[in-house]
Design an enzyme around this catalytic site. Structure first.
Site, PDB file in Angstrom:
ATOM      1  CG  HIS A 429      -1.824   1.261   1.616  1.00  0.00           C
ATOM      2  ND1 HIS A 429      -2.988   1.348   1.252  1.00  0.00           N
ATOM      3  CD2 HIS A 429      -1.485   2.432   1.812  1.00  0.00           C
ATOM      4  CE1 HIS A 429      -3.612   2.460   1.376  1.00  0.00           C
ATOM      5  NE2 HIS A 429      -2.589   3.285   1.846  1.00  0.00           N
ATOM      6  CD  GLU A 430       1.962   3.501   3.568  1.00  0.00           C
ATOM      7  OE1 GLU A 430       2.220   4.524   3.329  1.00  0.00           O
ATOM      8  OE2 GLU A 430       0.870   3.306   4.337  1.00  0.00           O
ATOM      9  CG  HIS A 433       0.453   6.238  -1.031  1.00  0.00           C
ATOM     10  ND1 HIS A 433      -0.557   6.604  -1.398  1.00  0.00           N
ATOM     11  CD2 HIS A 433       0.032   5.475  -0.004  1.00  0.00           C
ATOM     12  CE1 HIS A 433      -1.417   6.350  -0.603  1.00  0.00           C
ATOM     13  NE2 HIS A 433      -1.130   5.898   0.214  1.00  0.00           N
TER      14      HIS A 433
END
EC number: 3.4.24.-
Length: 635
Positions: A429-430, A433
């Site tokens: 998820h990170e 980004h």
């Protein structure tokens, strides 16, 4: 992340400070100033491939050997009175589409919110384009000069208005050599010396204002603050760059410790994506968790510099095998295992994304691009067990050529506490980004997910990739997935709704966006739409459960899972700066048209239309319009 709302897993992200998912009020960290209130409000448009083909004017642009000339002529044709410059980060994607990025200028100064991206197809013709150029009345030429005292005062205003954790009372601005910017010295609290330059920016009323763009890296946030150049006190907008031998690890496909056991992997890198392996930058060999793609370590003291000296394991024979126990109450006791896990997951994801098209030209994260295009010097600083917070994680993405930071925190929702580096969904998820920030608007423009809707989609893309990657062989479209269940210690995870194709389990549709003013719940809706598209394409093409895709002779993934991931990635590169749900949907449909000739249009449209983003869906910032209709003849 102290004086304002931080973007993180468990908090609500500010403009590009991104993080792991969060479930509404749980785990929320608040600051005195809410950065979401300063998000830029800039109208954008996207003209998709179908609209381009239907426009009698655009095809008249002469096809030329130089696609850059075609792109530049289009911008001049669409906006004949505008001044603009070509940004230097253009490239050709793996789907054969060339991407060119333009910045609007007024009186010789950049309009920071004025972006125009042109996509040129393999045939040399305009494929699609996006536009956020300012079209209103231009202000008179400024009488203000690039004054050192004004630049320093702008920093002081940013610090005061945003309650930044730094001191600027003695700030002094010094002209930056070879640039029209100022470096501001005699400050404390920032990771590096702040910078300021005069630009134009649209204010909340849609007017063009002369402003000082003040750049401050304060560890938890990396901000561009636009301070009015006339009165020196009003802040018009804020952009935040903040929404890895042998390794004993939870292997790729195991999302968290509940799903499997740790194993020892030998040389798991992909030579096509990491030509130097994971422990070399092409000039130096490393015997620690350092390489061309990342630098992993603990950061218990929440330090903001000196990363090379941070604690990390060292192994002369590159055997990164360390004990880890779920019952251990002292997380520092298994720090080396945590570093190794974060290094492995991040490098493996780097390699997969490279295979799907997020390569050096597209702005990926590497120290040495080895002549493959783009700007090097930007491996990821991977902080595990970061002391800057708990129950959170975030990823700070500056423009191409500057290293981003991933900060993985300890979660205290369970006993013993849990280390987020062992939750692959959080790590992916990170990292995603960074993917969405670099692709949207071009690698050199990291501020193109700064509106509330585009910032929400940033969270959605991150959830989508984390979910697609953890699909299991036995999964079907009836399989539901939470986000962050293990790290939170709650089977519901940290999103409002599970990712599900059931409208009973997850009833969200496009107009539900109207009720939210925070990015994570908006992202939950966007990722729910992508989950529908994912299963439609899996049902059509099957599912490859291997760690990387197979491609046909035309570079198209042969299965539905990786095809969806590829189309979503390509769509990011096509869409305009600060896209809406509607323009991002169109960009994904155009991505399929560019890659496959549009052979999956029916399945993609069905996925979006099921949740209200059909042919008649309309964007309005406060009152969106649902549509469950398909375009005529698409299926």
């Amino acid at each position: 992340m102290r004086a304002f709302l931080l973007a993180s897993l468990a908090s609500l992200p500010a403009v590009n400070v991104y993080a792991h998912p969060t479930h509404n009020s749980r785990g929320l960290t608040r600051r005195a100033v809410d950065l979401d209130a300063f998000r830029p409000k800039v109208p954008t448009s996207y003209t998709n491939a179908t609209a381009v083909q239907a426009d009698p004017e655009i095809p008249t642009l002469a096809r030329r050997a130089d696609p850059e000339q075609v792109a530049s002529e289009l911008v001049a044709k669409i906006l004949p009175d505008a001044q603009f410059r070509l940004v230097s980060d253009h490239y050709v994607g793996t789907n054969g589409v060339a991407h060119f990025y333009y910045k609007q200028t007024v009186h010789g100064l950049d309009v920071d919110s004025g972006d125009f991206n042109v996509n040129i197809g393999k045939d040399g013709n305009v494929f699609s384009f996006g536009n956020s150029f300012y079209k209103g009345k231009l202000p008179a030429a400024p009488t203000l000069k690039r004054d050192t005292e004004a630049a320093a005062n702008a920093l002081r205003s940013a610090v005061n208005v945003l309650s930044l954790p730094m001191s600027a009372e003695s700030a002094t601005a010094v002209p930056k050599e070879g640039s029209d910017a100022f470096t501001i010295t005699q400050t404390s609290g920032a990771v590096k010396e702040p910078e300021a330059r005069l630009v134009y920016v649209q204010d909340a009323s849609g007017n063009l204002k002369l402003a000082w763009r003040v750049e401050t890296d304060i560890q938890s946030n990396w901000l561009l603050t636009y301070v009015d150049a006339e009165d020196g006190s009003q802040v018009h907008a804020v952009v935040d760059y903040a929404a890895e031998a042998t390794y004993e690890v939870y292997p790729w496909g195991i999302s968290d410790p509940t799903e499997g056991e740790r194993v020892v992997l030998t040389d798991p890198f992909d030579r096509q994506a990491s030509e130097f392996g994971w422990h070399s930058d092409g000039t130096t060999e490393f015997n620690t968790t350092r390489g061309n793609n990342g630098l992993a370590h603990t950061n218990w003291e929440n330090l903001s510099s000196g990363y090379l000296n941070f604690p990390r394991p060292s192994s002369a024979d590159l055997k990164f095998e360390y004990p880890y126990s779920l019952e251990e109450t002292d997380y520092k006791a298994y720090a080396n295992a945590s570093i190794t896990q974060l290094y492995y997951t991040s490098n493996a994801y780097h390699d997969l994304l490279h295979t799907l098209g997020f390569n050096e030209r597209a702005g990926n994260f590497e120290i040495n691009n080895n002549g493959a295009g783009g700007r090097g010097g930007d491996l990821v600083y991977l902080n595990t067990q970061d002391g800057g917070g708990v129950n959170n994680a975030n990823f700070l993405t500056p423009p191409d050529g500057q290293p981003p930071r991933m900060r993985m925190f300890i979660w205290t929702k369970t006993s013993p506490s849990r280390d987020s580096s062992f939750d692959a969904g959080v790590v992916i998820h990170e990292y995603t980004h960074g993917l969405s920030s670099r692709l949207t608007g071009g690698p050199a423009n990291a501020g193109c997910l700064s509106s509330i809707e585009s910032g929400g989609m940033g969270e959605g893309w991150s959830d989508f990739y984390a979910t697609a990657i953890r699909l299991k062989p036995a999964d079907t479209r009836a399989t539901d997935y939470p986000m962050g269940a293990w790290i939170e210690g709650d089977s519901r995870g940290i999103r409002n709704f599970l990712y599900s194709t059931s409208m009973e389990t997850n009833p969200q549709v496009y107009t539900n966006v109207d009720q939210y003013i925070r990015v994570h719940p908006i992202g939950n809706i966007w990722a729910s739409m992508l989950y529908e598209v994912l299963w439609n394409l899996i049902d059509k093409h099957g599912k490859n459960d291997a760690a990387k895709p197979d491609f046909d002779a035309n570079g198209v993934p042969t299965d539905g899972k990786y095809l969806t991931m590829k189309l979503v990635l390509d769509g990011m590169a096509l869409q305009p700066c600060n896209p809406t749900f509607v323009s991002a949907r169109d960009a994904i449909i155009d991505a399929d048209k560019a890659l496959t000739g549009g052979s999956n249009a029916c399945e993609i449209w069905r996925g979006f239309a099921k949740r209200g983003l059909g042919a008649g869906a309309r964007y309005d910032p406060t009152t969106r319009t649902d549509s469950f209709e398909l375009p005529e003849g698409v299926c």
